[in-house]
Structure formats: C-alpha cells, structure tokens
Scaffold this active site. Structure first.
Site, PDB file in Angstrom:
ATOM      1  N   ASP A 265       1.025  -1.478   0.456  1.00  0.00           N
ATOM      2  CA  ASP A 265       0.290   0.041   0.295  1.00  0.00           C
ATOM      3  C   ASP A 265       0.417   1.198   0.707  1.00  0.00           C
ATOM      4  OD1 ASP A 265      -2.287   2.145   0.124  1.00  0.00           O
ATOM      5  OD2 ASP A 265      -2.262   1.318   2.104  1.00  0.00           O
ATOM      6  N   LYS A 272       2.128   8.286   0.749  1.00  0.00           N
ATOM      7  CA  LYS A 272       1.949   7.736   1.585  1.00  0.00           C
ATOM      8  C   LYS A 272       3.592   9.138   1.572  1.00  0.00           C
ATOM      9  CE  LYS A 272      -0.399   3.932   3.475  1.00  0.00           C
ATOM     10  NZ  LYS A 272      -0.855   4.217   4.466  1.00  0.00           N
ATOM     11  N   ARG A 346     -10.730  -0.194   2.689  1.00  0.00           N
ATOM     12  CA  ARG A 346     -12.090  -0.285   2.588  1.00  0.00           C
ATOM     13  C   ARG A 346     -12.685  -0.026   1.583  1.00  0.00           C
ATOM     14  NH1 ARG A 346     -12.128   5.584   5.679  1.00  0.00           N
ATOM     15  NH2 ARG A 346     -10.227   5.061   6.551  1.00  0.00           N
TER      16      ARG A 346
HETATM   17  N1  BES Z   1      -2.740   0.023   5.618  1.00  0.00           N
HETATM   18  C1  BES Z   1      -3.355   1.920   5.821  1.00  0.00           C
HETATM   19  C2  BES Z   1      -3.729   2.026   7.648  1.00  0.00           C
HETATM   20  C3  BES Z   1      -2.371   1.586   8.346  1.00  0.00           C
HETATM   21  C4  BES Z   1      -1.348   2.476   8.519  1.00  0.00           C
HETATM   22  C5  BES Z   1      -1.631   0.524   8.738  1.00  0.00           C
HETATM   23  C6  BES Z   1      -0.031   2.345   9.176  1.00  0.00           C
HETATM   24  C7  BES Z   1      -1.098  -0.011   9.120  1.00  0.00           C
HETATM   25  C8  BES Z   1       0.050   0.888   9.804  1.00  0.00           C
HETATM   26  C9  BES Z   1      -4.638   2.071   5.438  1.00  0.00           C
HETATM   27  O1  BES Z   1      -4.518   1.823   3.870  1.00  0.00           O
HETATM   28  C10 BES Z   1      -4.108   3.691   5.395  1.00  0.00           C
HETATM   29  O2  BES Z   1      -3.536   4.027   4.566  1.00  0.00           O
HETATM   30  N2  BES Z   1      -4.968   4.414   5.898  1.00  0.00           N
HETATM   31  C11 BES Z   1      -5.310   5.866   6.262  1.00  0.00           C
HETATM   32  C12 BES Z   1      -6.794   6.265   6.008  1.00  0.00           C
HETATM   33  C13 BES Z   1      -7.244   7.278   6.215  1.00  0.00           C
HETATM   34  C14 BES Z   1      -6.483   7.753   4.466  1.00  0.00           C
HETATM   35  C15 BES Z   1      -8.204   8.115   6.216  1.00  0.00           C
HETATM   36  C16 BES Z   1      -4.561   6.315   7.371  1.00  0.00           C
HETATM   37  O3  BES Z   1      -4.501   5.971   8.386  1.00  0.00           O
HETATM   38  O4  BES Z   1      -3.346   7.155   7.249  1.00  0.00           O
HETATM   39 ZN    ZN Z   2      -3.934  -0.182   3.867  1.00  0.00          ZN
HETATM   40 MN    MN Z   3      -3.570   2.921   2.506  1.00  0.00          MN
END
Ligand code: BES
Ligand code: ZN
Ligand code: MN
Length: 493
Positions: A265, A272, A346
């Site tokens: 991801d 990110k 999601r």
């Molecule tokens: N896979 C990530 C969540 C994650 C973050 C898992 C850190 C383990 C450690 C997920 O897909 C994500 O990026 N979520 C975002 C959501 C936001 C954009 C609302 C997040 O948590 O920053």
């Molecule tokens: Zn993710």
């Molecule tokens: Mn993500």
C-alpha cells in the site's frame, strides 16, 4: 522452517535433551516434582529459586548448565502471578521457544507442573510460536560457525494419553500461525496477489477444500467497481479468493472470515511519506490471518462450516490509477466518493463483504490493517473491535482473549456516521481527522449483507511490530489467526 513437536511423559530429570525449559509461577515453593532434576543439578535450581536469582515473574528467564546427565541445560521461565493459567503457559512456552531458537540447540523440551488438559495445547502452540523465525533470505554462514536450527521440541505432559487431542490442537494452531507469519514476512515483490492465491490453492489441495480465484476480468463482471478502483493503478492481476471449509453439517450456515490482502500500500495518488512505507508489505495481514486460520481449522477438523474470503491487490499511483474525487459504484449498488486513495482497504473490503452474501453466512468477521488511527488509539497491545451486533462483538472479544490476542471495543454511534455522508455520492471513503478507526468501520458496515451479524477487527497495530515485543520479535505476529480459530471453535458442534 517448520518445527517437529512431540509429546511425552515422565520425570523431567530423565528427559535427555540439550535444553529443558521449566515453567514456574512466582512466589511459590520450589515444586516437589522437580526434586530429582534439582538433585541432578546439585541443588542449583532450588538455590536459584531461594536466592531470588529466579523469582518466577512473567517473562523472567534463567539459564542453568547441567552436569551432563539428563537435560544438558535447564531454562527456568516465569509464569508470573497469573489469573489465566492457559495464557501464562502460552506466554512462557513462547519465551522458551524463542530462547531455544536463539541458543542454537537442535532440540528442546518444555515442562511445567501438572501440565494437563488444555495447558498442553498452550505449551505446544507457545513453543511453536516462539521458535518461529524467517531466514529464507539470509546467506548461511560457513558450516562450522552455523548455529543449529531448532528443528524439534518435546512437550513433557503429566498424562500423555489424556493429552493427545490437546497436543494436536496446539500443533495445528502453531502451523496455522506459521502460515500467516510467513506470508506476512515475505516481501511485496514475492508475496503478490498471485502468490496469495497460490498459497490458498495449496492449502485447499492439502485439505481437500474448494478454492475459487477470480482475476480482474471476473471482478469486473461482478461489478466490483470499488475493488477495481484500488487495482486500477497496478499491472498485477487483483485476486478475489474464496476458500470453503465444510466440516459442519451440509445445510449449516458458514462463518465468513474476510481478509484485507493489500500486498503493498503506497497510498496511491494520495501517496504515503517515504519514512516507514516498507511496512506496508504487511497490509495483507488480514488475508494471511484468514489462510492461517483455515490451515489450523482444517488440521483440527473442526465441525463447522467456514468460508474464507480475500480481496488482494496493491495500491499504486500511476496514469491509470484512481484519483481523489472519483466516484464509483460498489457491487451492492452504493456510490462512493473517493476523497483519499490511501483509504483503499475499505474500498476493497466493501465489495468482498457484499460478495459474502452469496454464502448466506451466520456471521461475518473481517480483519484488516485498516487505519493508522487504531495504532494511535490502542498501540500494539489490542486489536480494535467494532460491529453491528453487540452479542457478536462480545463473542469475538472472548475468542480474542482466549487466543492471547486481546481486542478492545470502540463505539459505533450514529453521530460518527455523519462524518462519512457523501457530498455528491452516498458515502465518502474518509471522515474527518477524528475517530478514524470508527469511521472506517462505519464505512464497511454499509456493505455488510442486510441482517447479517458482523464484526470488524482493525489489526493495524497488532498484526506486526516495529519493535521487539518480548515474546514476539520485531515483525509479523500472526494476529488474528488465533482469534478466528477460537471463534470457529466456539461455533463448532
Ligand atoms: N494500510 C493503511 C493503514 C495502516 C497504517 C496500517 C499504519 C498499519 C500501519 C490504510 O490503508 C491507510 O492508509 N489508512 C489511512 C486512512 C486515512 C487516509 C483516512 C491512514 O490510516 O492513514
Ligand atoms: Zn492499506
Ligand atoms: Mn492506505
């Protein structure tokens, strides 16, 4: 590498092994049942206890080297002042397995006073878990400097015949967790959606399960626009993977176990930061948990029907990827405004949850490394637990606790639902800054088949660790294999 576990009985003093782990609780008398071993050690063990070199505290360990007869070494490990004996044995056995692996002995044994019933399971699982490591990509040192890999371990039980079933369950749980941790640890360039599908097929072949794998073409045909939006940026073929275990009666509604399988991801166009991005190879931990649980459940031959469902792809920025502002229609007809491409898990789960309706499940549990917010809220010590049915939430919390993978509930109040109301579509894929774990769960709830009890596990903080967690080294933990299996056990005939 796998570890061969065996079960035996008898006096621990007579176990010929390079290493015998002896688990003792804190603050009690040195047990009578160890007198022969203590004698062989010239009284060193009881002396260590008396002097306070070893107090039996949780995570305490003391290595004693023996005189040559019986066990060559004794590792005293503490059980602590426990309320839950199963959990204490599991933890001490894990620490013992870890120490045994680090010592470079080929074999070890584990003993605790009156090790019987389900405690044998706890011991077998613990040693297997502790001994786990991943060295596939390490160049082996020259043979003479090479530590011996720990290839076998013996559980020394009070009554062998009465412990066979419990022991076998512990072995099954250990093997299930190994499947998950290995998948988790494999890098994204090896563990692709295709690789996860192949692993599912392999498990299916070994246990005679029906495995169905859909690629991009079929996913398109199923009108899963939400899942496809995430997969739009990658040339790799996304996979919808279904594994059916039928251990229950023919007509019994199955339990659906659903896993997020993002093999990497990057965040996509909402990319990110570079720092720590490599951790996003673990974004398939929910999927790994589903396959690990199916492996354990099949080995245990649980009398229950289980269907595992996995949505697997990678989230990449490219000229073909989804963009912030895009609107898609999920397979259940709901429209989604994609405001942040990094809230991709999601989007994948939306279509997989909707697809689970096909199996008319009695209950759905999904697991996903879904939100960084969950790591902020609960750290590495608890999984976030949410759902649409309080009774099911309690059932899952109890299963998680039993498996040594504690969860903690978060509220699903209507107020939070306002935060993801769409501006131009039904729903947005992100809320505001606050309550990120809850708004993610509320998003998922929109895609759960009507009338089906469902629980969501946010394992972002518990699936892997960036630091050493005493009994678990830095890296994958295998969560939520145990939670899934304990739940299935509770539902089995
Ligand atoms: N896979 C990530 C969540 C994650 C973050 C898992 C850190 C383990 C450690 C997920 O897909 C994500 O990026 N979520 C975002 C959501 C936001 C954009 C609302 C997040 O948590 O920053
Ligand atoms: Zn993710
Ligand atoms: Mn993500």
């Amino acid at each position: 590498m796998s570890i061969a576990l065996t079960l035996r009985g008898g006096n621990p003093a007579r176990v010929a092994t390079p290493l015998l782990a002896v688990a003792l609780p804190s603050g009690t008398q040195f047990p009578e049942s160890l007198s022969a071993l203590d004698k062989a050690y010239g009284g060193a063990l009881s002396r260590a206890h008396k002097q306070g070199d070893f107090k039996g505290g949780r995570d305490e360990a003391l290595l004693c080297v023996g005189p040559g007869r019986g066990p060559a070494r004794v590792l005293l490990v503490g059980l602590g002042d426990y309320a839950d004996r199963y959990g204490a044995i599991m933890r001490a056995a894990t620490l013992a397995g870890r120490k045994g692996n680090a010592l470079g002995v080929k074999a070890m044994a584990f003993w605790a006073p009156n090790l019987a019933g389900d405690l044998v399971e706890a011991a077998a699982f613990g040693v297997s878990r502790g001994a786990w490591d991943f060295t596939d990509y390490k160049t082996m040192p020259a043979a003479k400097d090479r530590p011996k890999p720990l290839v076998s371990a013996t559980i020394v039980a009070h009554d062998v015949r009465a412990s066979k079933t419990s022991f076998a369950a512990g072995v099954a749980l250990g093997e299930g967790q190994r499947v998950a941790r290995r998948l988790q640890q494999l890098p994204g360039n090896v563990c692709t959606p295709e690789y996860i599908a192949r692993t599912a097929r392999d498990i299916g072949k070994r246990h005679k399960l029906r495995v169905t794998v859909f690629g991009r073409r079929e996913i398109k045909r199923l009108k899963m626009e939400s899942f496809l939006a995430v997969a739009a940026g990658t040339p790799q073929d996304p996979k919808l993977i279904v594994v059916e275990y039928r251990g229950g009666r023919r007509g019994d509604a199955p339990i659906a176990l659903v896993g997020k399988g993002l093999c990497f991801d990057s965040g996509g166009i909402s990319i990110k930061p570079a720092q720590g991005m490599e951790m996003m190879k673990y974004d398939m931990s929910g999927a790994a948990g589903v396959l690990g649980a199916v492996e354990a459940i099949a080995r245990m031959k649980l009398k229950v029907n289980v269907v595992g469902l996995i949505g697997s792809t990678t989230n990449m920025p490219s000229g073909t990827s989804m963009n912030p502002g895009d609107v898609v229609t999920a397979s259940n007809g709901k429209t989604i405004e994609i405001l942040n491409t990094d809230a991709e898990g999601r989007l994948v789960l939306a279509d997989v949850l909707a697809y689970s309706a096909k199996f008319k499940p009695a209950a759905i549990i999904d697991a996903a490394t879904l939100t960084g917010a969950c790591v902020i809220a609960l750290g590495n010590s608890a999984t976030g637990v949410m759902g649409n049915d309080d009774k099911l939430v309690d059932e899952v919390l109890a299963a998680a606790k039993r498996g040594g993978e504690p969860g903690w509930p978060l509220p699903m109040w209507d107020d939070y639902r306002e935060m993801i109301k769409g501006d131009i579509a039904d729903i947005k894929n992100i809320g505001g800054r606050g309550a990120g774990t809850i708004t993610a769960a509320l998003f998922l709830r929109e895609f759960v088949p009507a009338g089906t009890p469902w629980v969501h596990l946010d394992i972002a903080g518990t699936a892997y660790s960036e630091t050493d967690l005493v009994v678990i080294p830095k890296g994958p933990t295998g969560v939520p294999v145990r939670t899934f299996v304990e739940f299935a056990r509770g539902r089995a005939r």
